[in-house]
Write a protein that holds these residues in place. Structure first.
Motif, PDB file in Angstrom:
ATOM      1  N   VAL A 198     -18.090 -86.575  53.722  1.00 52.91           N
ATOM      2  CA  VAL A 198     -17.620 -86.382  55.046  1.00 52.91           C
ATOM      3  C   VAL A 198     -15.916 -86.094  55.112  1.00 52.91           C
ATOM      4  N   TYR A 199     -15.881 -84.807  55.939  1.00 48.98           N
ATOM      5  CA  TYR A 199     -14.386 -84.499  55.923  1.00 48.98           C
ATOM      6  C   TYR A 199     -13.818 -85.147  57.119  1.00 48.98           C
ATOM      7  N   LEU A 200     -12.826 -85.635  57.106  1.00 46.05           N
ATOM      8  CA  LEU A 200     -12.078 -86.257  58.104  1.00 46.05           C
ATOM      9  C   LEU A 200     -11.174 -85.147  58.853  1.00 46.05           C
ATOM     10  N   SER A 201     -11.431 -85.079  60.150  1.00 45.28           N
ATOM     11  CA  SER A 201     -10.432 -84.132  60.772  1.00 45.28           C
ATOM     12  C   SER A 201     -10.381 -84.423  62.112  1.00 45.28           C
ATOM     13  N   ALA A 202      -8.982 -84.432  62.789  1.00 44.28           N
ATOM     14  CA  ALA A 202      -8.597 -84.672  64.070  1.00 44.28           C
ATOM     15  C   ALA A 202      -9.396 -83.887  65.028  1.00 44.28           C
ATOM     16  N   ILE A 218     -13.158 -87.415  52.916  1.00 43.44           N
ATOM     17  CA  ILE A 218     -12.335 -86.297  52.424  1.00 43.44           C
ATOM     18  C   ILE A 218     -11.090 -86.280  53.372  1.00 43.44           C
ATOM     19  N   ILE A 219      -9.755 -86.652  52.946  1.00 46.98           N
ATOM     20  CA  ILE A 219      -8.421 -86.401  53.830  1.00 46.98           C
ATOM     21  C   ILE A 219      -8.065 -84.990  53.384  1.00 46.98           C
ATOM     22  N   GLY A 220      -7.597 -84.129  54.310  1.00 48.11           N
ATOM     23  CA  GLY A 220      -6.910 -82.968  53.996  1.00 48.11           C
ATOM     24  C   GLY A 220      -5.393 -83.034  53.372  1.00 48.11           C
ATOM     25  N   VAL A 223       0.522 -80.847  54.740  1.00 47.37           N
ATOM     26  CA  VAL A 223       1.704 -81.345  55.770  1.00 47.37           C
ATOM     27  C   VAL A 223       1.885 -80.021  56.368  1.00 47.37           C
ATOM     28  N   ASP A 224       1.538 -79.794  57.613  1.00 46.52           N
ATOM     29  CA  ASP A 224       1.437 -78.365  58.247  1.00 46.52           C
ATOM     30  C   ASP A 224       2.211 -78.414  59.662  1.00 46.52           C
ATOM     31  N   LYS A 225       2.926 -79.606  60.079  1.00 45.27           N
ATOM     32  CA  LYS A 225       3.676 -79.599  61.341  1.00 45.27           C
ATOM     33  C   LYS A 225       2.746 -78.881  62.442  1.00 45.27           C
ATOM     34  N   TYR A 228      -1.538 -75.073  61.316  1.00 48.74           N
ATOM     35  CA  TYR A 228      -2.772 -74.533  60.948  1.00 48.74           C
ATOM     36  C   TYR A 228      -3.718 -75.569  61.592  1.00 48.74           C
ATOM     37  N   LYS A 229      -3.826 -75.724  62.913  1.00 45.35           N
ATOM     38  CA  LYS A 229      -4.519 -76.684  63.985  1.00 45.35           C
ATOM     39  C   LYS A 229      -6.069 -75.911  63.391  1.00 45.35           C
ATOM     40  N   GLY A 230      -6.783 -76.998  63.191  1.00 39.99           N
ATOM     41  CA  GLY A 230      -8.332 -76.791  62.945  1.00 39.99           C
ATOM     42  C   GLY A 230      -8.584 -76.240  61.511  1.00 39.99           C
ATOM     43  N   LEU A 231      -7.680 -76.154  60.594  1.00 38.82           N
ATOM     44  CA  LEU A 231      -7.957 -75.947  59.051  1.00 38.82           C
ATOM     45  C   LEU A 231      -8.809 -76.354  58.502  1.00 38.82           C
ATOM     46  N   CYS A 232      -8.708 -77.711  58.459  1.00 41.18           N
ATOM     47  CA  CYS A 232      -9.794 -78.269  57.626  1.00 41.18           C
ATOM     48  C   CYS A 232     -11.114 -78.520  58.106  1.00 41.18           C
ATOM     49  N   THR A 243     -18.312 -83.450  59.459  1.00 45.18           N
ATOM     50  CA  THR A 243     -16.776 -83.999  59.684  1.00 45.18           C
ATOM     51  C   THR A 243     -16.878 -85.015  60.927  1.00 45.18           C
ATOM     52  N   ALA A 244     -15.681 -85.769  60.811  1.00 46.00           N
ATOM     53  CA  ALA A 244     -15.675 -86.886  61.809  1.00 46.00           C
ATOM     54  C   ALA A 244     -14.073 -87.232  61.889  1.00 46.00           C
ATOM     55  N   GLN A 245     -13.743 -87.349  63.104  1.00 46.14           N
ATOM     56  CA  GLN A 245     -12.362 -87.915  63.548  1.00 46.14           C
ATOM     57  C   GLN A 245     -12.172 -89.466  63.789  1.00 46.14           C
ATOM     58  N   LYS A 258      -3.642 -86.294  68.138  1.00 46.12           N
ATOM     59  CA  LYS A 258      -3.959 -87.508  67.436  1.00 46.12           C
ATOM     60  C   LYS A 258      -4.062 -87.080  65.715  1.00 46.12           C
ATOM     61  N   VAL A 259      -3.083 -86.081  65.504  1.00 47.27           N
ATOM     62  CA  VAL A 259      -3.161 -85.610  64.097  1.00 47.27           C
ATOM     63  C   VAL A 259      -2.083 -86.803  63.262  1.00 47.27           C
ATOM     64  N   LEU A 260      -2.701 -87.440  62.312  1.00 45.78           N
ATOM     65  CA  LEU A 260      -1.874 -88.501  61.652  1.00 45.78           C
ATOM     66  C   LEU A 260      -1.432 -87.703  60.264  1.00 45.78           C
ATOM     67  N   THR A 261      -0.554 -88.413  59.657  1.00 43.16           N
ATOM     68  CA  THR A 261      -0.316 -88.282  58.056  1.00 43.16           C
ATOM     69  C   THR A 261      -1.488 -88.776  57.120  1.00 43.16           C
TER      70      THR A 261
HETATM   71  C1  LIG Z   1      -1.409 -83.579  58.853  1.00 41.74           C
HETATM   72  S1  LIG Z   1      -3.227 -83.787  58.870  1.00 41.74           S
HETATM   73  C2  LIG Z   1      -3.739 -82.103  58.450  1.00 41.74           C
HETATM   74  C3  LIG Z   1      -4.034 -81.238  59.918  1.00 41.74           C
HETATM   75  C4  LIG Z   1      -4.362 -80.097  59.455  1.00 41.74           C
HETATM   76  N1  LIG Z   1      -3.825 -79.033  60.318  1.00 41.74           N
HETATM   77  C5  LIG Z   1      -6.051 -79.882  59.552  1.00 41.74           C
HETATM   78  O1  LIG Z   1      -6.578 -78.887  59.978  1.00 41.74           O
HETATM   79  O2  LIG Z   1      -6.414 -81.052  59.433  1.00 41.74           O
HETATM   80  C6  LIG Z   1      -3.839 -84.316  57.255  1.00 41.74           C
HETATM   81  C7  LIG Z   1      -5.344 -84.928  57.181  1.00 41.74           C
HETATM   82  O3  LIG Z   1      -5.500 -86.117  57.950  1.00 41.74           O
HETATM   83  C8  LIG Z   1      -6.624 -86.283  58.477  1.00 41.74           C
HETATM   84  N2  LIG Z   1      -6.432 -86.757  59.569  1.00 41.74           N
HETATM   85  C9  LIG Z   1      -5.223 -86.812  60.432  1.00 41.74           C
HETATM   86  N3  LIG Z   1      -5.429 -87.291  61.827  1.00 41.74           N
HETATM   87  C10 LIG Z   1      -6.835 -87.530  61.885  1.00 41.74           C
HETATM   88  C11 LIG Z   1      -7.593 -87.784  62.753  1.00 41.74           C
HETATM   89  N4  LIG Z   1      -7.394 -88.344  63.848  1.00 41.74           N
HETATM   90  N5  LIG Z   1      -8.865 -88.361  62.363  1.00 41.74           N
HETATM   91  C12 LIG Z   1      -9.355 -87.916  61.305  1.00 41.74           C
HETATM   92  N6  LIG Z   1      -8.618 -87.462  60.366  1.00 41.74           N
HETATM   93  C13 LIG Z   1      -7.636 -87.133  60.624  1.00 41.74           C
HETATM   94  C14 LIG Z   1      -7.378 -85.193  58.094  1.00 41.74           C
HETATM   95  O4  LIG Z   1      -8.191 -85.169  57.064  1.00 41.74           O
HETATM   96  C15 LIG Z   1      -6.232 -84.046  57.927  1.00 41.74           C
HETATM   97  O5  LIG Z   1      -6.645 -83.053  57.303  1.00 41.74           O
END
Ligand SMILES: C[S@@+](CC[C@H](N)C(=O)[O-])C[C@H]1O[C@@H](n2cnc3c(N)ncnc32)[C@H](O)[C@@H]1O
Length: 328
Positions: A198-202, A218-220, A223-225, A228-232, A243-245, A258-261
């Motif tokens: 499962v790929y985690l993605s905001a 999977i956590i991407g 660090v892209d500030k 690259y929105k939507g990359l993962c 995928t799941a947020q 809601k994009v976290l480190t």
């Molecule tokens: C800094 S973010 C990367 C942002 C990048 N632009 C992307 O496409 O995901 C690092 C990773 O943390 C996870 N992550 C960050 N915020 C999240 C959220 N709200 N829900 C799920 N995963 C999150 C994702 O796996 C993301 O790839």
């Protein structure tokens, strides 16, 4: 009732603490002149052939810095120890109360989770040097979080190599002994059953309600500030991986996206495994300043939320000194 007056020895302790904090980052204590007697580089040195004066200066500065790494580390350790002892004296004299931060859990009380976490490091080419350094720091923090977790998770760092590996070799060569962390050049598709991924993605439309211990999350590792929105999300969709947020929006209103480190996502997962309560996990991990209309009534008890100033936009540059390897 009058407050206790500091005795002479606590005055000393206070002085020691303030000296220690002043000196903590003071690298001038390290005698650079022994290793590099000259302030300026020898521009005629053949090793600098073809380089501009500016590049030579930068190179020389870096060399001096690298050459004193051990000395700087020892000096920082000594100051830390001194500061700790001074603080202890102040606790004993009742001048300050010990912090109520999260305690290190006893090793025998830790239970390794079956849930696997992958940090996908396939993005080196999309990051500048500073971001790769931040990525390294975040991975160190994930590893450190396992140490205080009731249910630590096995972490696999996939597609590991290149610049990120070089930063690790330089700053944290001890990573090869880290318990519970596997660094591999393989991709997650080579390493795990695709059905479990499962790929985690905001940016995902699916909102996780719980974490499944039989899955590999999977956590991407990027660090892209927000460049690259939507990359993962797109990468996962292309590869046919669900995928799941995290369900942040169901519990909190954030002032920013809601994009976290990487390390915050990982820490939230660890907290959730422990308390099975998303609200608590978010409050304890997400920095308070990310909350919209933050007020003291939703202030968590943990020190984690307030003190860590890092978020997706700004992760402080850590060092190997901060990320101590587990002693088991
Ligand atoms: C800094 S973010 C990367 C942002 C990048 N632009 C992307 O496409 O995901 C690092 C990773 O943390 C996870 N992550 C960050 N915020 C999240 C959220 N709200 N829900 C799920 N995963 C999150 C994702 O796996 C993301 O790839």
């Amino acid at each position: 009732m009058s407050s206790p007056q500091p005795s002479d020895s606590s005055q000393e302790a206070i002085q020691e603490i303030s000296n220690a904090s002043e000196d903590q980052n003071n690298t001038t204590q390290v005698d650079m002149s022994k290793l590099y007697p000259h302030e300026k580089p020898d521009y005629k040195d053949p090793k600098y052939a073809g380089m501009s004066r500016r590049a030579i200066k930068r190179h020389y500065k870096q060399e001096r810095w690298d050459a004193t790494r051990d000395e700087r580390r020892d000096a920082a350790k000594a100051k830390k120890k001194q500061k700790k002892e001074a603080r202890k004296r102040m606790y004993e004299e009742g001048l300050i109360t010990p912090p109520q931060g999260p305690k290190r859990i006893r090793l025998e009380d830790q239970v390794w989770s079956k849930l696997n976490v992958v940090i996908d490091c396939d993005f080196n080419s999309l990051m500048v040097e500073k971001e790769i350094n931040s990525m390294q720091t975040q991975i160190c923090r994930c590893y450190s979080s396992n140490r205080s977790a009731k249910y630590p998770c096995p972490i696999t760092i996939t597609s590991f190599g290149g610049d990120l590996e070089q930063v690790f070799d330089k700053k944290t060569p001890s990573r090869t002994n880290w318990k519970g962390v596997d660094f591999t050049t393989e991709t997650y598709l080579e390493k795990f059953d695709k059905e479990k991924l499962v790929y985690l993605s905001a940016d995902s439309d699916n909102v996780a309600t719980e974490l499944d211990e039989n899955k590999v999350y999977i956590i991407g590792g990027i660090v892209d500030k927000n460049r690259y929105k939507g990359l993962c999300q797109e990468k996962a969709v292309k590869e046919g991986i669900p995928t799941a947020q995290l369900p942040i929006g169901e519990y909190l209103q954030l002032a920013t996206r809601k994009v976290l480190t990487v390390n915050h996502v990982y820490e939230i997962m660890l907290k959730w495994l422990e308390c099975k309560d998303w609200n608590q996990a978010f409050l304890e991990v997400i920095p308070q300043r990310k909350f919209k209309d933050f007020n003291a009534s939703n202030q968590p008890n943990s020190s984690a939320a307030g003190e860590d100033s890092s978020d997706e936009e700004a992760v402080d540059e850590g060092s190997d000194i901060g990320a101590t390897p587990q002693d088991n």
